[in-house]
Design a protein around this motif. Structure first.
Motif, PDB file in Angstrom:
ATOM      1  N   UNK A  93      26.148  35.675  42.433  1.00  0.00           N
ATOM      2  CA  UNK A  93      26.347  36.485  43.646  1.00  0.00           C
ATOM      3  C   UNK A  93      27.722  36.286  44.266  1.00  0.00           C
ATOM      4  N   UNK A  94      28.504  35.366  43.736  1.00  0.00           N
ATOM      5  CA  UNK A  94      29.808  35.059  44.323  1.00  0.00           C
ATOM      6  C   UNK A  94      30.674  36.303  44.341  1.00  0.00           C
ATOM      7  N   UNK A  95      31.274  36.579  45.495  1.00  0.00           N
ATOM      8  CA  UNK A  95      32.099  37.764  45.658  1.00  0.00           C
ATOM      9  C   UNK A  95      31.325  38.985  46.115  1.00  0.00           C
ATOM     10  N   UNK A  96      29.996  38.923  46.054  1.00  0.00           N
ATOM     11  CA  UNK A  96      29.176  40.054  46.500  1.00  0.00           C
ATOM     12  C   UNK A  96      28.362  39.713  47.747  1.00  0.00           C
ATOM     13  N   UNK A  97      27.924  38.472  47.859  1.00  0.00           N
ATOM     14  CA  UNK A  97      27.109  38.048  48.993  1.00  0.00           C
ATOM     15  C   UNK A  97      27.939  37.179  49.925  1.00  0.00           C
ATOM     16  N   UNK A  98      27.664  37.319  51.213  1.00  0.00           N
ATOM     17  CA  UNK A  98      28.336  36.485  52.213  1.00  0.00           C
ATOM     18  C   UNK A  98      27.314  35.978  53.218  1.00  0.00           C
ATOM     19  N   UNK A  99      27.256  34.675  53.376  1.00  0.00           N
ATOM     20  CA  UNK A  99      26.367  34.072  54.353  1.00  0.00           C
ATOM     21  C   UNK A  99      27.169  33.763  55.613  1.00  0.00           C
ATOM     22  N   UNK A 100      26.544  33.977  56.762  1.00  0.00           N
ATOM     23  CA  UNK A 100      27.198  33.647  58.020  1.00  0.00           C
ATOM     24  C   UNK A 100      26.132  33.250  59.029  1.00  0.00           C
TER      25      UNK A 100
END
Length: 126
Positions: free
Chosen positions: A63-70
């Protein structure tokens, strides 16, 4: 006791985007490590994004580059922004929190977390 409630379930087409939210209530002060997991039918639980109070994040290659956790600390809410979704992202998504410190190598492992939400379904069609 911490309660976690996910929202944002939806069905989207391949290539689309979706944002999941996880609202935390209760005694959240010492929950310093947070993670999103997912489980597809017939597959094992998989950590897809982790974040600590300092904002350091971890993602698996899938998922790296597609998902962002905040995380919005003022609102006690965790988010997962998912872009360029693929059919293989179809799964039940769960948020989780840990009271204790979590080593960097364990931040995507389910056994590191002691509070869990009920899950929210994401379906990505081709």
């Amino acid at each position: 006791q911490v309660q976690l409630v996910e929202s944002g379930c939806d069905s989207v087409q391949s290539g689309g985007s979706l944002r999941l939210s996880c609202a935390a209530s209760g005694y959240t002060y010492h929950r310093n490590y947070w993670c999103w997991f997912r489980q597809a039918p017939g597959k094992e639980l998989e950590g897809v994004a982790a974040i600590d109070t300092g904002g350091s994040t971890s993602y698996p290659d899938a998922v790296k580059g597609r998902f962002t956790i905040s995380r919005d600390n003022a609102k006690n809410t965790l988010y997962l922004q998912m872009n360029s979704l693929k059919p293989e992202d179809t799964a039940m998504y769960y948020c989780a929190a840990s009271r204790g410190a979590v080593a960097w190598w364990a931040r995507l492992l389910a056994q590191a977390y002691d509070s869990w939400g009920q899950g929210t379904q994401v379906i990505v069609s081709s």
